[in-house]
Design a protein around this motif. Structure first.
Motif, PDB file in Angstrom:
ATOM      1  N   SER A 139       0.803  -1.218   0.000  1.00 35.99           N
ATOM      2  CA  SER A 139       0.000   0.000   0.000  1.00 35.99           C
ATOM      3  C   SER A 139       0.831   1.261   0.000  1.00 35.99           C
ATOM      4  O   SER A 139       0.382   2.322  -0.442  1.00 35.99           O
ATOM      5  N   THR A 140       2.100   1.166   0.479  1.00 37.36           N
ATOM      6  CA  THR A 140       2.953   2.355   0.458  1.00 37.36           C
ATOM      7  C   THR A 140       3.403   2.662  -0.947  1.00 37.36           C
ATOM      8  O   THR A 140       3.765   3.808  -1.246  1.00 37.36           O
ATOM      9  N   SER A 182      -1.387   3.642  -3.330  1.00 39.60           N
ATOM     10  CA  SER A 182      -2.424   3.895  -2.332  1.00 39.60           C
ATOM     11  C   SER A 182      -3.738   3.205  -2.677  1.00 39.60           C
ATOM     12  O   SER A 182      -4.569   2.943  -1.803  1.00 39.60           O
ATOM     13  N   GLY A 215      -4.135   0.168  -0.831  1.00 41.39           N
ATOM     14  CA  GLY A 215      -4.489   0.428   0.566  1.00 41.39           C
ATOM     15  C   GLY A 215      -5.993   0.624   0.731  1.00 41.39           C
ATOM     16  O   GLY A 215      -6.589   0.150   1.704  1.00 41.39           O
ATOM     17  N   GLU A 216      -6.579   1.315  -0.242  1.00 41.95           N
ATOM     18  CA  GLU A 216      -8.030   1.500  -0.183  1.00 41.95           C
ATOM     19  C   GLU A 216      -8.755   0.163  -0.305  1.00 41.95           C
ATOM     20  O   GLU A 216      -9.725  -0.112   0.407  1.00 41.95           O
TER      21      GLU A 216
END
Length: 582
Positions: A265-266, A269, A272-273
């Motif tokens: 996720s880094t 993004s 990450g969502e």
């Protein structure tokens, strides 16, 4: 007051406007010119019955419009009714009324530009205008109309007393009819009550509850399919939470997917969502898993409970076959049956109670009827004296009017009571007969109007009564349609004088053939027929000065250009002017 009246497409009138004024407005014209259509238009404007036969073929509809100026005692109540109808008076305090009738008989009404029921025009008309024609004289010969005239004269306190009598009379008759029905149909009522009690007993034993059948149906369906439901819930629960073997479950797989995405996720993004959304899915899956576990614990294949439900639903079906389509309908039937049972009660106790109520109400009705009679007798003297005084001014100086108030005879198909010591027939309007009698000259017997009055005398009696009514209030606009028929000479002058006197406090519209009456007008309108075209039409114009004298000459001798006739007309106008301003 009515300021203006416009009529289009009605009878012989193609399109005409009548500018009206305060005081006395007189409408004259040749026979057949269309004077009656003016009164007909007024009737339509204020809610009268529409006659499609009077509508002109072209343009195929009749329209009557009138501008009403709200002034005087009735202004507030008329304005209130206009507002209730969804409209409002104009800024100058006037309101426009309109009525349209098509050749097919369809009718529309408008108040202040808003469409309203025709009945609204009728309600406004009752407050602002009273129309009197020769038919009203015939109605005055009826006993009920004579009683109504006396009641109207007696005043507002008498009206309240009559309202109390009518209300109490209605209550008395309702109890009387109820008691008679219970006694007359006691056997049928008893049989109906027995059937209702049987039904109520059966329903009470079962004691159905609102919505019960639907709930039992759902529960039975679950019990009937308990094994299939259990298998489905177990498989779904194992897939979500695992079964204890090495096979992966949904919860674990979702956790693995979320952790894998979070590691990157880094870098992006978006992953990450997506990981966050997987976390939401995992939470939802966990909740469903817990609920499935509870469902399995509660699921019980209970044959005894299933049999109990079958028996209960059978009992409910037995009720719905007899009393209603569903359980809620059965409950409603039971409520209605309980109400009906109270109505069917023919017990001696209830009959005695109803009889006591009947006697009490009969006593109150008799007492109120006696008070009404006393009030009528008192008003009759005042009414007769007032009308007699007016007749003296209408060239009937020796005539007297009597108003007889007598007990109504028994045996006319209506109930009877003892009122003021006399048994008499009684109705919602009391126990009295009212009859107007005329003594035409000294020594003559007092005869009922229909026997003692000629046509001309009846016209004057009617006018005298209207003058008396006007002194006691009433609508601000009075319309007289040839009420002077059969009158001439000095009596005609006196009628004109009395109408002019009425016009001091009212707006008066008079349709007349008599020049003696027309001479007293504040505004003189002539209905003239035009036969020059292919279709005969009529219009209305205001006449003044020389033109008015010529119209009176025509009415006097049929010679509008006769110097002698005009001189006579001018003399009539001068006499009338002196009378009005003297």
């Amino acid at each position: 007051m009515l300021e203006e009246l416009r009529i289009t497409g009605l009878g012989v009138i193609e399109d005409t406007t009548l500018p009206l004024t305060r005081g006395m407005n007189v409408i004259t014209g040749e026979t057949g010119a269309g004077k009656t259509m003016v009164v007909t238009g007024l009737g339509l404007l204020f809610g009268g019955r529409a006659d499609a036969a009077r509508v002109r073929a072209e343009p195929g509809r009749a329209v009557v419009e009138g501008r009403l100026r709200l002034t005087g005692a009735v202004a507030a109540s008329v304005a209130e009714r206009v507002v209730d109808a969804g409209s409002e008076p104009d800024e100058d305090g006037s309101v426009l009324l309109a009525r349209t009738v098509t050749a097919e008989g369809r009718s529309r009404a408008h108040v202040g530009g808003r469409s309203v029921p025709v009945a609204v025009l009728g309600e406004l008309g009752e407050q602002v205008v009273a129309v009197h024609g020769q038919s009203d004289q015939l109605r005055l010969l009826r006993p009920a109309e004579q009683r109504g005239a006396l009641d109207r004269f007696a005043g507002p306190d008498h009206d309240k007393l009559l309202a109390q009598l009518r209300e109490r009379y209605g209550q008395w008759r309702a109890v009387e009819d109820d008691l008679a029905d219970r006694r007359r149909n006691a056997r049928e009522r008893s049989q109906e009550a027995d059937l209702l009690r049987l039904g109520l007993d059966e329903i009470t034993r079962v004691d159905p509850q609102p919505g019960e059948d639907d709930a039992l149906k759902a529960e039975a369906q679950r019990l009937e399919h308990a094994e299939g439901l259990r298998t489905a819930a177990q498989v779904a629960h194992a897939a979500l939470a695992g079964s204890g073997d090495e096979a992966p479950d949904v919860t674990s797989l979702l956790a693995l997917a979320r952790r894998t995405l979070e590691t990157q996720s880094t870098v992006d993004s978006l992953l990450g969502e997506l990981a966050g959304r997987l976390d939401e899915v995992a939470t939802l899956a966990g909740d469903i898993s817990v609920e499935l576990g509870g469902y399995l614990d509660a699921l019980d294949a209970d044959p005894d409970r299933l049999q109990e439900i079958y028996e209960r639903r059978a009992a409910l079906r037995a009720l719905t076959r007899k009393y209603a389509e569903d359980v809620d309908g059965v409950i409603a039937w039971a409520e209605h049956a309980r109400t009906r049972l109270s109505e069917l009660d023919t017990s001696d106790e209830l009959l005695e109670e109803l009889d006591r109520e009947r006697v009490r109400l009969a006593g109150e009705v008799a007492e109120l009827a006696a008070r009404v009679r006393a009030a009528r007798i008192e008003a009759a003297g005042r009414f007769a004296d007032a009308v007699t005084v007016e007749l003296a001014g209408l060239a009937m100086p020796h005539a007297r009017v009597q108003v007889a108030v007598t007990p109504r005879a028994v045996g006319r198909g209506e109930p009877s009571l003892t009122v003021a010591g006399t048994e008499c027939g009684i109705g919602p309007d009391g126990a009295d007969e009212v009859e107007l009698k005329l003594l035409a000259h000294p020594g003559a017997p007092a005869l009922p109007l229909q026997k003692g009055a000629s046509g001309g005398e009846l016209s004057r009696v009617m006018l005298a009564i209207e003058v008396v009514f006007a002194g006691a209030g009433g609508p601000p606009t009075l319309v007289f349609d040839e009420v002077d028929a059969g009158v001439g000479g000095r009596a005609a002058v006196e009628i004109g004088r009395r109408l002019a006197r009425l016009a001091r406090a009212h707006q008066v519209l008079v349709v007349t053939h008599l020049p003696q009456v027309a001479a007293f007008a504040d505004r003189h309108l002539v209905v003239a027929k035009d036969t020059g075209g292919a279709v005969t039409t009529s219009g209305v114009r205001v006449v003044e000065d020389t033109e008015r004298a010529r119209e009176l000459a025509r009415m006097l001798a049929g010679l509008p250009d006769s110097d002698l006739g005009i001189a006579h007309a001018e003399e009539l106008l001068a006499v009338a002017a002196r009378e009005k301003h003297g």
